[in-house]
Design a protein around this motif. Sequence first.
Motif, PDB file in Angstrom:
ATOM      1  N   VAL A   1      43.022  41.487  45.511  1.00  0.00           N
ATOM      2  CA  VAL A   1      41.729  40.174  44.640  1.00  0.00           C
ATOM      3  C   VAL A   1      40.575  40.732  44.746  1.00  0.00           C
ATOM      4  O   VAL A   1      40.507  41.454  45.808  1.00  0.00           O
ATOM      5  CB  VAL A   1      41.941  38.757  45.507  1.00  0.00           C
ATOM      6  N   TRP A   2      40.406  40.809  43.556  1.00  0.00           N
ATOM      7  CA  TRP A   2      38.912  41.903  43.422  1.00  0.00           C
ATOM      8  C   TRP A   2      37.399  40.833  43.091  1.00  0.00           C
ATOM      9  O   TRP A   2      38.118  39.952  42.172  1.00  0.00           O
ATOM     10  CB  TRP A   2      39.174  42.580  42.309  1.00  0.00           C
ATOM     11  N   LEU A   3      36.417  40.508  43.688  1.00  0.00           N
ATOM     12  CA  LEU A   3      35.128  39.915  42.556  1.00  0.00           C
ATOM     13  C   LEU A   3      34.561  40.957  42.010  1.00  0.00           C
ATOM     14  O   LEU A   3      33.808  41.961  42.783  1.00  0.00           O
ATOM     15  CB  LEU A   3      34.827  39.012  43.935  1.00  0.00           C
ATOM     16  N   ALA A   4      34.464  40.107  40.745  1.00  0.00           N
ATOM     17  CA  ALA A   4      33.539  40.326  40.080  1.00  0.00           C
ATOM     18  C   ALA A   4      32.109  39.833  39.924  1.00  0.00           C
ATOM     19  O   ALA A   4      32.286  39.081  39.747  1.00  0.00           O
ATOM     20  CB  ALA A   4      33.899  40.171  38.261  1.00  0.00           C
ATOM     21  N   LEU A   5      31.276  40.438  40.263  1.00  0.00           N
ATOM     22  CA  LEU A   5      29.827  40.357  40.638  1.00  0.00           C
ATOM     23  C   LEU A   5      29.352  39.779  39.004  1.00  0.00           C
ATOM     24  O   LEU A   5      28.196  40.908  39.117  1.00  0.00           O
ATOM     25  CB  LEU A   5      29.328  41.254  41.456  1.00  0.00           C
ATOM     26  N   GLU A   6      29.145  39.317  38.371  1.00  0.00           N
ATOM     27  CA  GLU A   6      28.873  39.178  37.041  1.00  0.00           C
ATOM     28  C   GLU A   6      27.590  38.193  37.359  1.00  0.00           C
ATOM     29  O   GLU A   6      26.972  38.343  36.686  1.00  0.00           O
ATOM     30  CB  GLU A   6      30.107  38.586  36.291  1.00  0.00           C
ATOM     31  N   TYR A   7      27.433  37.900  38.509  1.00  0.00           N
ATOM     32  CA  TYR A   7      25.737  36.993  38.723  1.00  0.00           C
ATOM     33  C   TYR A   7      24.522  37.979  39.165  1.00  0.00           C
ATOM     34  O   TYR A   7      23.339  37.904  38.888  1.00  0.00           O
ATOM     35  CB  TYR A   7      26.177  35.828  39.602  1.00  0.00           C
ATOM     36  N   MET A   8      25.263  39.442  38.865  1.00  0.00           N
ATOM     37  CA  MET A   8      24.376  40.465  38.641  1.00  0.00           C
ATOM     38  C   MET A   8      23.913  41.124  38.116  1.00  0.00           C
ATOM     39  O   MET A   8      22.843  41.793  37.356  1.00  0.00           O
ATOM     40  CB  MET A   8      24.829  41.855  39.992  1.00  0.00           C
TER      41      MET A   8
ATOM     42  N   THR B   1      29.954  28.496  40.448  1.00  0.00           N
ATOM     43  CA  THR B   1      30.627  29.746  40.104  1.00  0.00           C
ATOM     44  C   THR B   1      31.620  30.483  41.510  1.00  0.00           C
ATOM     45  O   THR B   1      32.574  30.296  41.436  1.00  0.00           O
ATOM     46  CB  THR B   1      29.398  30.609  40.321  1.00  0.00           C
ATOM     47  N   ALA B   2      31.146  29.317  42.186  1.00  0.00           N
ATOM     48  CA  ALA B   2      31.987  29.277  43.051  1.00  0.00           C
ATOM     49  C   ALA B   2      33.443  28.529  43.392  1.00  0.00           C
ATOM     50  O   ALA B   2      34.213  28.625  44.406  1.00  0.00           O
ATOM     51  CB  ALA B   2      31.608  27.906  44.604  1.00  0.00           C
ATOM     52  N   ALA B   3      33.737  27.359  42.263  1.00  0.00           N
ATOM     53  CA  ALA B   3      34.305  26.933  41.449  1.00  0.00           C
ATOM     54  C   ALA B   3      35.420  27.962  41.964  1.00  0.00           C
ATOM     55  O   ALA B   3      37.168  27.983  41.403  1.00  0.00           O
ATOM     56  CB  ALA B   3      34.198  25.897  40.356  1.00  0.00           C
TER      57      ALA B   3
ATOM     58  N   GLU C   1      50.230  40.553  44.264  1.00  0.00           N
ATOM     59  CA  GLU C   1      49.372  40.495  42.478  1.00  0.00           C
ATOM     60  C   GLU C   1      48.951  40.878  42.522  1.00  0.00           C
ATOM     61  O   GLU C   1      47.127  40.338  44.026  1.00  0.00           O
ATOM     62  CB  GLU C   1      49.276  38.907  42.184  1.00  0.00           C
ATOM     63  N   LYS C   2      47.875  41.398  41.346  1.00  0.00           N
ATOM     64  CA  LYS C   2      46.484  41.771  41.496  1.00  0.00           C
ATOM     65  C   LYS C   2      45.959  41.119  40.505  1.00  0.00           C
ATOM     66  O   LYS C   2      45.532  40.515  39.832  1.00  0.00           O
ATOM     67  CB  LYS C   2      46.460  42.907  40.508  1.00  0.00           C
ATOM     68  N   VAL C   3      44.522  40.703  41.019  1.00  0.00           N
ATOM     69  CA  VAL C   3      43.659  39.017  40.613  1.00  0.00           C
ATOM     70  C   VAL C   3      42.261  39.523  41.247  1.00  0.00           C
ATOM     71  O   VAL C   3      41.244  40.230  41.526  1.00  0.00           O
ATOM     72  CB  VAL C   3      44.214  37.836  41.330  1.00  0.00           C
ATOM     73  N   ALA C   4      41.852  39.058  40.078  1.00  0.00           N
ATOM     74  CA  ALA C   4      40.111  39.603  39.902  1.00  0.00           C
ATOM     75  C   ALA C   4      39.646  37.815  39.690  1.00  0.00           C
ATOM     76  O   ALA C   4      40.043  37.169  38.730  1.00  0.00           O
ATOM     77  CB  ALA C   4      39.771  40.710  38.224  1.00  0.00           C
ATOM     78  N   VAL C   5      38.519  37.720  40.217  1.00  0.00           N
ATOM     79  CA  VAL C   5      37.915  36.019  40.482  1.00  0.00           C
ATOM     80  C   VAL C   5      36.773  36.548  39.851  1.00  0.00           C
ATOM     81  O   VAL C   5      35.540  36.803  40.389  1.00  0.00           O
ATOM     82  CB  VAL C   5      37.585  35.560  41.811  1.00  0.00           C
ATOM     83  N   VAL C   6      36.166  36.093  38.778  1.00  0.00           N
ATOM     84  CA  VAL C   6      34.927  36.120  37.884  1.00  0.00           C
ATOM     85  C   VAL C   6      33.204  35.569  39.191  1.00  0.00           C
ATOM     86  O   VAL C   6      33.898  34.131  39.135  1.00  0.00           O
ATOM     87  CB  VAL C   6      35.139  35.808  36.424  1.00  0.00           C
ATOM     88  N   LEU C   7      32.988  36.095  39.479  1.00  0.00           N
ATOM     89  CA  LEU C   7      31.445  34.969  40.053  1.00  0.00           C
ATOM     90  C   LEU C   7      30.729  35.301  38.830  1.00  0.00           C
ATOM     91  O   LEU C   7      29.828  36.918  39.043  1.00  0.00           O
ATOM     92  CB  LEU C   7      31.310  36.086  41.082  1.00  0.00           C
ATOM     93  N   CYS C   8      30.628  33.821  38.274  1.00  0.00           N
ATOM     94  CA  CYS C   8      29.606  33.604  37.092  1.00  0.00           C
ATOM     95  C   CYS C   8      27.994  34.157  36.874  1.00  0.00           C
ATOM     96  O   CYS C   8      27.392  34.396  35.807  1.00  0.00           O
ATOM     97  CB  CYS C   8      30.422  33.378  35.892  1.00  0.00           C
TER      98      CYS C   8
END
Length: 350
Positions: free
Chosen positions: A50-57, A291-293, A327-334
Amino acid sequence: MHQLTYGDIEAATERIAGRIRPVTLVPVDPGAVPTYRDPLDDREPEPCEVWLALEYMQHTGSFKARGAQNFIQAHRDAGTLPDAGVTIASGGNAGLACAWAAQQQGITATVFLPTTAPPVKVAKLRGYGADVRLVGAEYAEALAACADFAAESGALASHAYDHPLIAAGAGTLLEEIHRQIPGLDTVVVAVGGGGLFTGVATAARHHGIRTVAVEPENCRALNAAIEAGHLVDVTVDSIAADSLGARRTSQMALHAAQQDGVHSVLVPDTEIVRARQTLWDDRKVVVEHGTAAALAALTSPAGQLPDRDLPPRPAAPSHGYRPGNGEKVAVVLCGANTDPADLVHRPGEH
């Protein structure tokens, strides 16, 4: 109605190159996200990745900068930017992005918000030089006032989510994630009005990537539309309503949700709060409840594994999402335009 295509996202990617911040991706600690184990799967057990996509930046603190930049740049390229500038109705983040992009292009932005908009967002808007107008208690009222203003002034009307240029700009995020994570299986994204979801799901489908669309239980415009088979109005009652509080999703979003490889899931407010607190406890990351949702979908105890081989069906919605074996998963932190005062500081923290 223009349905978003991958070509729209390719054009947006080229148009906004160098004008936005590329997304940063960081891995989640192994074992932090529960994995679903299919009893019929005879492969060796393998933890999910699992990866976090740090789009909040991103500029202005959310993914919205992508769509706003694409929208205004496309109109500038076409010679259709009026002297009266641009106007938008927004719960906050889209207004911030529109004001920022307008400032970058040297034009005026007039932003309409409901009176319930968080003060931190209003202050930031004014910091970008926007003319801020607070109207009504809900987004729909601000939207009506914005439409009247556009008709009277000749300003170019943008939209928080329901416009192909806005959604295409948001879809550029998935393009960047896909380039950085070879073999990505799934992207998890929170859904409000549906602009980010539409763009991400359209790009993801092109690359054969599954999209998990996450909404709060009591803020489910897309989920309800999928069940009904058409757009419907829903009640808005969630701690994440300031960013995910659309009463109705867009036709573009429903069309994207009805394609293969999309799963709609719901999460309770309690799990949204827990996921937001976890991001603070583990990484000192402060994000919006909306975003946390997205992360809550993976960490909620009620997480289920949707049927991966079938499109969404009118049935009881899944609560949460469990990645499968390996599974490879990306979670968007938007987005991160929030007041951190309600985050709990643990003993020993400074």
